[in-house]
Design a protein around this motif. Structure first.
Motif, PDB file in Angstrom:
ATOM      1  N   GLU A 278       0.830  -1.204   0.000  1.00 54.25           N
ATOM      2  CA  GLU A 278       0.000   0.000   0.000  1.00 54.25           C
ATOM      3  C   GLU A 278       0.867   1.259   0.000  1.00 54.25           C
ATOM      4  O   GLU A 278       0.520   2.257  -0.660  1.00 54.25           O
ATOM      5  CB  GLU A 278      -0.927  -0.004   1.220  1.00 54.25           C
ATOM      6  N   GLU A 729      -9.827   8.363   1.488  1.00 49.57           N
ATOM      7  CA  GLU A 729     -10.893   8.810   2.385  1.00 49.57           C
ATOM      8  C   GLU A 729     -12.148   7.961   2.210  1.00 49.57           C
ATOM      9  O   GLU A 729     -12.833   7.636   3.181  1.00 49.57           O
ATOM     10  CB  GLU A 729     -11.203  10.275   2.116  1.00 49.57           C
ATOM     11  N   ASP A 731     -12.262   4.801   1.239  1.00 53.64           N
ATOM     12  CA  ASP A 731     -11.997   3.506   1.872  1.00 53.64           C
ATOM     13  C   ASP A 731     -12.114   3.599   3.391  1.00 53.64           C
ATOM     14  O   ASP A 731     -12.656   2.699   4.046  1.00 53.64           O
ATOM     15  CB  ASP A 731     -10.609   3.010   1.472  1.00 53.64           C
ATOM     16  N   ALA A 732     -11.573   4.706   3.951  1.00 58.99           N
ATOM     17  CA  ALA A 732     -11.671   4.881   5.403  1.00 58.99           C
ATOM     18  C   ALA A 732     -13.120   5.027   5.848  1.00 58.99           C
ATOM     19  O   ALA A 732     -13.522   4.487   6.893  1.00 58.99           O
ATOM     20  CB  ALA A 732     -10.847   6.114   5.825  1.00 58.99           C
ATOM     21  N   TRP A 733     -13.914   5.766   5.064  1.00 57.55           N
ATOM     22  CA  TRP A 733     -15.331   5.937   5.399  1.00 57.55           C
ATOM     23  C   TRP A 733     -16.042   4.589   5.368  1.00 57.55           C
ATOM     24  O   TRP A 733     -16.865   4.276   6.241  1.00 57.55           O
ATOM     25  CB  TRP A 733     -15.966   6.904   4.416  1.00 57.55           C
ATOM     26  N   GLN A 734     -15.756   3.774   4.355  1.00 59.12           N
ATOM     27  CA  GLN A 734     -16.400   2.466   4.246  1.00 59.12           C
ATOM     28  C   GLN A 734     -15.961   1.537   5.366  1.00 59.12           C
ATOM     29  O   GLN A 734     -16.746   0.713   5.832  1.00 59.12           O
ATOM     30  CB  GLN A 734     -16.106   1.843   2.879  1.00 59.12           C
ATOM     31  N   ASP A 735     -14.711   1.643   5.801  1.00 61.61           N
ATOM     32  CA  ASP A 735     -14.261   0.822   6.919  1.00 61.61           C
ATOM     33  C   ASP A 735     -15.061   1.138   8.173  1.00 61.61           C
ATOM     34  O   ASP A 735     -15.329   0.249   9.000  1.00 61.61           O
ATOM     35  CB  ASP A 735     -12.779   1.056   7.190  1.00 61.61           C
ATOM     36  N   GLU A 736     -15.471   2.399   8.318  1.00 66.11           N
ATOM     37  CA  GLU A 736     -16.204   2.814   9.506  1.00 66.11           C
ATOM     38  C   GLU A 736     -17.703   2.605   9.372  1.00 66.11           C
ATOM     39  O   GLU A 736     -18.376   2.194  10.321  1.00 66.11           O
ATOM     40  CB  GLU A 736     -15.911   4.289   9.797  1.00 66.11           C
ATOM     41  N   HIS A 737     -18.252   2.874   8.176  1.00 66.22           N
ATOM     42  CA  HIS A 737     -19.711   2.870   8.018  1.00 66.22           C
ATOM     43  C   HIS A 737     -20.230   1.709   7.170  1.00 66.22           C
ATOM     44  O   HIS A 737     -21.440   1.552   7.022  1.00 66.22           O
ATOM     45  CB  HIS A 737     -20.171   4.177   7.367  1.00 66.22           C
ATOM     46  N   GLY A 738     -19.365   0.950   6.572  1.00 65.56           N
ATOM     47  CA  GLY A 738     -19.801  -0.132   5.721  1.00 65.56           C
ATOM     48  C   GLY A 738     -19.697   0.220   4.247  1.00 65.56           C
ATOM     49  O   GLY A 738     -19.632   1.392   3.860  1.00 65.56           O
ATOM     50  N   GLN A 739     -19.737  -0.807   3.398  1.00 63.81           N
ATOM     51  CA  GLN A 739     -19.550  -0.610   1.962  1.00 63.81           C
ATOM     52  C   GLN A 739     -20.772   0.076   1.357  1.00 63.81           C
ATOM     53  O   GLN A 739     -21.911  -0.175   1.743  1.00 63.81           O
ATOM     54  CB  GLN A 739     -19.312  -1.952   1.281  1.00 63.81           C
ATOM     55  N   GLU A 798     -17.535   2.300  -6.123  1.00 61.79           N
ATOM     56  CA  GLU A 798     -16.197   2.483  -5.555  1.00 61.79           C
ATOM     57  C   GLU A 798     -15.251   3.214  -6.503  1.00 61.79           C
ATOM     58  O   GLU A 798     -14.036   3.124  -6.359  1.00 61.79           O
ATOM     59  CB  GLU A 798     -15.592   1.137  -5.126  1.00 61.79           C
TER      60      GLU A 798
END
Length: 947
Positions: A278, A729, A731-739, A798
């Motif tokens: 990464e 950002e 990806d980070a949002w999805q990690d917290e709130h879901g896909q 995505e």
């Protein structure tokens, strides 16, 4: 939550963001790192093996197509069979006269021996039709003519042996001329010292010897590949030896710098704790873009050297451009592959991080001083630059001759001896040729023309005047007062050309031309001088356009270009002082004299690219900080501190590489290397790290202003990797709130429309209520990547819009619920969705097998959809089925007029699509009541989901 500025979803390029392409390249390198390393080694083995087998065949002759001197040379080659190159033999006696016994018979015997050497024609200085004896009678000058343009060393040595006088003859001989132009064997020790200095700087910068060695090894690999390619090219086209040296010098410098930029960003991400893969993907998507941009500017500038229309210079530019291209390619592919192979060994340790903190303190103090009173800083820098650049006004250009050869060489010793015996002009003869085919007495006509040439002011002698064997062409050799580089010789060439039309009328001679190597060299210098202004316009224009694209600003490009001109002016001024005025002769080893003709245009091209490197890495950090904080002064300070360390290291490395080519180099290479070293130092430390922060602080918000109309028309090249930051950002949002499948925030489609908020999960149906007058079709086009919005942020499947519009358009489709097809088939029966699918599949660009499979998949989906929502038009069902079969992830439904709405049928149709694994967004222009439960999740407004 993803927040984006207004520029995030406007118009855009409509293509994939470069940052994401490089991001994916990082992933590919991570998966196939061994293949990338092996591929580069294979390329090197192939080109190096070919170069070794063929060997080099460099051609150092300067030609100027389209000039009178070149036309004259071509005529002489054709009419007199004069090919190859020239040389001179000087005979001298200590006592007596050279044309009398006992010296004369010895001179004649030596002349015969020289003339007997294969591939050599020698004209004795005592011949009746070519008698060249000094005024004191003690010296005579004979002319050599070699059949080959580049005689072999064996032939050159054979002439020297044949010219050796017998012992006790009382005669000394000196052999020189153009054919004996020395190939100076430069020492590699200074270059090795330069690389050692670079290694030390890199070790301090990285705090790791392993990391420090990678840019060095990568640049050496790139240079070796480049030199091998140039050697191969020399076998099929004209390439000068200077092209190889310049390519080596530039390849080392930019190769180390580009690797430094990328590796520094990579280790920074490793220090943040990112995994190696990464970290490399993000480094390529940010620093990699900067490397691409910087390399592209240098390549374009070098290829622009072709504007001078001089083949040798064009070849030099192409060779140097190849070196830069290899440097960029290695930095973007080989270096990441090696870094990933090394794995965790490149992750910085605590000690290295402490060193970075210390350098940040120094950078903060530097920028604090430069910006404390910005107006004072600007005035001081500009005054100092004007003083340093003032000598550039006296720049005198010429091509080097044997007067600049090493004093120990035969060519230089012969040059000095001829100058002492005859005068410097005898080292720079001019040839006048003309067509005498209409003359009844060619010999008389040639003699009359020779007498006229001898009477021109500045001609000290006419040493030869003869027609060719066919009696149709005259050849007259005139001797100027001074050497090739003297202004009086250039003036004499012009006087001869000015008088030629009158002579043609008086003597009946046609097409009188002034040629010879001296005239050719003068024409080369004149054309190079004339090409400087258009080349400067090209470079400056390119600078303004590229920087405007990068920084989305008017002030930044103007300021960057002005800084570049300051660096070029100072570099020219220092070169004039050091080489033309000879103030640093003790250090450079060069005597005072004109500067090599192609230095200005070459220096301008290379410095342009290097200046943009530093501008990019400093100002891009400032712009990124300003976009995030809106604080103009703080952005300058923080952006400077984050980039100063790597820019300092890069400038010091590049300077050390250029300086390493000054000691022991040729008279061509020394001033270019010296000028580049001075230009880099001035540009990095005076312009970019002192003047630029002061100007940015003084301009404040105006530094980042760009007219809205221009911003809409300029393509977004995303040089800073902004789309990558948005991707991170997301990806980070999805990690917290879901896909999510669709995520829109503050999306404005048309002027005056209310912002739209959408959060749609994979496989769900979201109903978005819109005002009755809303343009649902325009919104559908934006959501599926077919159009750009006015403001807000948007991610679909995505993928980020507008940068990844092409990918979104493949993964999302818009369906017009009001679309209708033909009411009946050709046989009078009602058309089904399957009928429409078959018709549409015939138009698909597929193979026969692919079309059959597509038709089968689409038909199956259409049958399932039609059974659930029989009230939906078959054309809509067919379009939806084809989209699902094509792999669409998101479908946007729009277009049903309020009077014709059947909410239940629409929702059933949407539910059926969701059951096929597709996310469905229904644009509802009638406001909407809570729908019946159809087993799927729905939303009546942003953020309020219901079942």
């Amino acid at each position: 939550m993803i927040e984006a500025g207004l520029a995030d979803v406007r118009g855009g390029t409509g293509g994939r963001a470069v940052s994401m392409l490089l991001y994916r390249l990082g992933g590919a390198i991570a998966r196939h790192r061994g293949a990338f390393v092996g591929g580069w080694l294979l390329v090197l083995a192939l080109v190096a093996g070919g170069a070794t087998a063929l060997g080099s065949d460099y051609d150092n002759e300067f030609t100027v197509p389209g000039t009178p001197s070149q036309e004259g040379k071509d005529l002489l080659d054709e009419r007199f069979d004069i090919t190859g190159t020239d040389g001179q033999v000087l005979f001298t006696v200590a006592t007596g006269r050279i044309a009398q016994a006992p010296a004369a018979p010895v001179v004649n015997r030596i002349s015969s021996r020289i003339d007997d050497v294969p591939g050599v024609t020698f004209t004795s200085p005592l011949a009746k039709n070519f008698r060249v004896v000094s005024s004191d009678g003690r010296a005579a000058l004979g002319q050599l003519r070699f059949a080959a343009e580049k005689p072999s060393q064996a032939t050159l040595d054979a002439v020297v042996d044949a010219a050796s006088p017998p012992a006790g003859a009382g005669i000394t001989t000196d052999v020189g001329g153009d054919a004996y132009d020395p190939d100076v064997e430069t020492s590699r020790i200074p270059e090795l010292l330069g690389l050692l200095v670079s290694l030390v700087i890199l070790s301090i910068t990285f705090g790791s010897l392993l990391a420090a060695g990678m840019p060095i090894v990568g640049s050496l690999l790139g240079v070796l590949t480049t030199i091998s390619v140039i050697v191969l090219a020399s076998s099929v086209t004209s390439v000068s030896s200077s092209a190889s040296t310049l390519a080596e010098m530039l390849g080392l410098a930019v190769g180390i710098d580009y690797a430094l930029f990328l590796l520094s960003r990579y280790r920074g991400h490793l220090a943040e704790g990112l995994p190696t893969t990464e970290a490399m993907r993000r480094s390529l998507a940010t620093a990699g873009i900067a490397v691409m941009f910087a390399g592209a500017t240098v390549v374009i500038a070098l290829l622009g050297l072709a504007v001078a229309r001089i083949p040798v210079l064009t070849a030099m530019g192409v060779a140097a451009a190849i070196a830069v291209a290899f440097a960029v390619s290695i930095a973007l592919t080989l270096l990441p592959a090696v870094a990933l192979l090394l794995g965790e060994r490149l992750r910085p340790r605590r000690k290295a991080r402490a060193g970075g903190a210390a350098s940040a303190v120094v950078a903060r103090r530097w920028v604090g001083i430069a910006t404390r009173v910005p107006a004072v800083t600007i005035v001081v820098v500009l005054l100092a630059a004007v003083v340093a650049a003032r000598p550039a006004a006296d720049l005198d250009l010429a091509l080097p001759d044997n007067s600049t050869a090493p004093e120990s060489s035969n060519a230089r010793q012969t040059y000095d001896a001829i100058t002492a015996a005859f005068g410097e002009g005898y080292n720079a003869p001019l040839t006048v040729t003309g067509d005498v085919i209409t003359s009844d007495d060619p010999k008389k006509t040639v003699n009359e023309l020779a007498a006229a040439v001898a009477g021109v002011s500045g001609v000290v002698a006419v040493t030869q005047a003869t027609p060719n064997a066919d009696g149709d062409t005259a050849l007259i050799q005139a001797i100027p007062e001074a050497g090739q580089t003297a202004p009086s010789t250039e003036a004499l060439v012009q006087r001869l050309r000015d008088d030629s039309p009158g002579w043609e009328q008086t003597y009946g001679v046609h097409d009188i031309l002034v040629t010879g190597q001296t005239a050719i060299n003068i024409d080369v210098s004149a054309r190079l001088g004339g090409a400087m202004l258009p080349f400067a316009c090209i470079v400056i224009g390119l600078s303004l356009i590229l920087l405007m694209l990068v920084f989305r600003s008017i002030a930044v490009p103007i300021k960057a270009t002005a800084g570049y001109l300051i660096s070029v002016g100072v570099a020219f001024g220092v070169v004039v002082v050091a080489f033309q005025w000879g103030w640093l002769s003790g250090l450079t080893g060069e005597e005072a004299g004109p500067v090599v003709s192609f230095l200005p245009i070459f220096l301008m091209g290379v410095l342009f690219g290097l200046a943009m490197d530093y501008e990019m890495f400093l100002v891009s950090s400032m712009r990124e900080d300003y976009a995030r904080t809106g604080d103009p002064r703080g952005a300058v300070v923080r952006g400077f501190c984050s980039s100063a360390r790597v820019v300092t290291a890069a400038a010091l490395i590049m300077t050390s590489v250029f300086v390493a080519f000054v000691p022991g180099g040729t008279s061509t290479i020394k001033p270019i290397a010296f000028g580049l070293a001075v230009g880099v130092l001035v540009d990095a430390f005076v312009v970019r790290m002192t003047l630029v922060p002061a100007v940015m602080v003084l301009l404040r918000h105006a530094a980042w202003w760009l007219p809205a109309w221009l911003e809409r028309r300029l393509p977004d090249v995303d040089v800073e990797g902004a789309v990558l930051h948005r991707k991170v950002e997301l990806d980070a949002w999805q990690d917290e709130h879901g896909q999510v499948a669709v995520l829109a925030r503050g999306l404005v489609v048309t002027d005056g429309a209310a912002p739209v908020e959408i959060t749609a999960r994979p496989g769900e149906v979201v109903r978005l209520p819109l005002a009755a007058e809303a343009d649902d079709r325009a919104l559908a086009m934006v959501l599926t990547g077919r159009a750009g919005a006015r403001a807000g942020s948007l991610a679909v499947a995505e993928q980020l819009l507008p940068e990844q519009r092409e990918e979104v358009s493949r993964r999302a489709a818009a369906l017009d619920l009001a679309a209708t097809g033909h009411a009946a088939a050709s046989d009078g029966t009602d058309r089904t969705a399957s009928d429409v699918v078959r018709d549409r599949s015939r138009l698909a660009a597929l193979t026969r097998r692919g079309r059959r499979a597509f038709t089968e998949r689409s038909g199956q989906v259409a049958a399932r959809l039609g059974s659930v929502a029989p009230g939906v038009d078959p054309t809509v069902v067919a379009q939806a089925a084809c989209a699902v079969a094509s792999g669409s992830h998101v479908l946007v439904l729009y277009g049903r007029p309020p009077a014709a709405r059947d909410a239940g049928a629409e929702l059933a149709f949407a539910a059926a699509l969701a059951n096929e694994g597709v996310t469905v967004v229904v644009l509802d222009r009638v406001g909407a009541e809570r729908p019946a439960d159809e087993g799927v999740r729905t939303s009546v407004r942003a953020g309020e989901e219901v079942r």
